[in-house]
Enzyme design. Sequence first.
Site, mmCIF file in Angstrom:
data_model
loop_
_atom_site.group_PDB
_atom_site.id
_atom_site.type_symbol
_atom_site.label_atom_id
_atom_site.label_comp_id
_atom_site.label_asym_id
_atom_site.label_seq_id
_atom_site.Cartn_x
_atom_site.Cartn_y
_atom_site.Cartn_z
ATOM 1 N N HIS A 30 0.628 -1.258 -0.048
ATOM 2 C CA HIS A 30 -0.392 0.180 -0.215
ATOM 3 C C HIS A 30 0.599 1.030 0.243
ATOM 4 C CE1 HIS A 30 -3.972 -2.267 0.977
ATOM 5 N NE2 HIS A 30 -2.696 -3.103 1.334
ATOM 6 N N ASP A 127 -5.583 5.856 1.275
ATOM 7 C CA ASP A 127 -5.641 4.338 0.818
ATOM 8 C C ASP A 127 -7.188 4.093 0.415
ATOM 9 O OD1 ASP A 127 -3.488 1.740 -0.035
ATOM 10 O OD2 ASP A 127 -5.611 1.010 1.498
#
Length: 534
Positions: A30, A127
């Site tokens: 991520h 995210d």
Amino acid sequence: MESYTSSGTGSAAATERPHVVLLASPGAGHLIPLAELARRLVEHHGFAATLVTFTNLSLPAHVLASCQLPASVATATLPAVDISDLPANADIDMYVQVTRRSLPNLRTLVGSISSTGARPLAALVSDFLCSEALLVAAELGVPGYVFVPTNLAWLALRRQLLELHHGLAPGEYHDFPEVVELGGGVSMRRADIPVLYRDPKRLAFPQLLEDSRRYLRADGLLVNTFVEAFKLATEGGAFPPVFSVGPFVRPQSDVDASPCLEWLDRQPTGSVVYVSLGSGRALSLEQTTELAAGIEDSGQRFLWVVRMPDLTTSELETAAAGGNKDDPLAWLPEGFLERTAGRGLAVTAWAPQVRALSHPATAAFVSHCGWNSTLESVRCGVPMVTLPLGAEQKMNAIILEGILGVALRPAARGDGVVVREEMSAAVKELLVVGEKGGAVRSRAGHMQQAAVRACLPEGSSGRALHEVATKWKAAWGHREVNVQCMQRGKSESLFVIFRTIYLAIECFTFGHHSKICNQSQCYSCQTATAVYLQ
């Protein structure tokens, strides 16, 4: 409120640029691509950027260091919040709760950025596990985007989840059908999608559905993929507008010097299989044993980044009787290291994966099919042998083999274990020039070229990111004019507008080469456009 940990304030000129805040969730898969997005926004599109992480969900220092952020990208860490009431196995709810409880800190941070830079924020990018942050973007009236570090097939699965529950009463949930259609002729067996999606009875399932619905509030989704490669797997869309802006792969650097690379330097070209299965999940002890035996039986050179296996209670009790149970190498089959000493290297330390994959000696990659590793392999033109562990990795493996043709997927037993014979055969097929392996290697080379083309300014991903950057700058420019008008008063409002339009006309006249332009983008032109359209 606690103070923030921050660094990398960038140059003084950054305060004159539109500012983007990017909120990362934990996990190398991520953080790394989001950091690369921040770098591109700064270096290629003239933004200032701050990459924000959480104290509660911190990563090892080497992960952020491996992102190799330029000094022009600032970083900030939000203060820790109390999560003592959450169970250790909270799954997706852990990320949601940490984000939700950190919103006051995020508001303060964003406010301090705006006041320090004396410019409105251009956009907030979170995210996909931190979509609660879209609330802050809405409060500020700035574009709120979700960054998806995986592929569009995963996004299509989220769309299917919403369609499956459309119109249902609260608390009513449906199972996915046995065959899940993802669009573009791509389908998956229900058993191949992530466990969380297959079981509505799991405590995290309602949170998963709520999280998916929040995506509908986003102004756009930025996906870490490129359409040349994954078009067939994603036709049909998910949550418009969707922008494929990848692949985001961390840059190589001499900082990555490692004994692994020194060992690779001594190996023949195209002779080594690189084995690394990510940091998020672990192999069972049985799968570790079968993988080791398969590599040994293949007779090929190898570089293996070994992690601790996921041990059962009985295995831990057995280990307590003797030996170094905390050493990953101690769990390899007895005598394995001695028998393979002349042709293999097993390490437990972090390895510079991009440099290992791009090394001339590397011929194949045994991968867990995490999307970050997948794109790094594609970007380096290295074919894969798939060994998915969890999350959406089984979906990725199916696409890599069946749709893209850049991987071999050894068959697994009913319990999911890939036995040594299957692993050995797949490795030899890629390294000993089997007919199928040759086709996979050729396809991997074509995909590498497509990935490079996609990221060029005229490539599909380059154009997509340019479109997003243009939207942000236009909205930022309009808000900037409004701020100046409010500060100067109504008597000077027309002066601000006409001056902006004059500057834009000057830029157009000189082909965007005057001193007020920044790289290929012109803030004044974007501002003038926004004002004119009002």
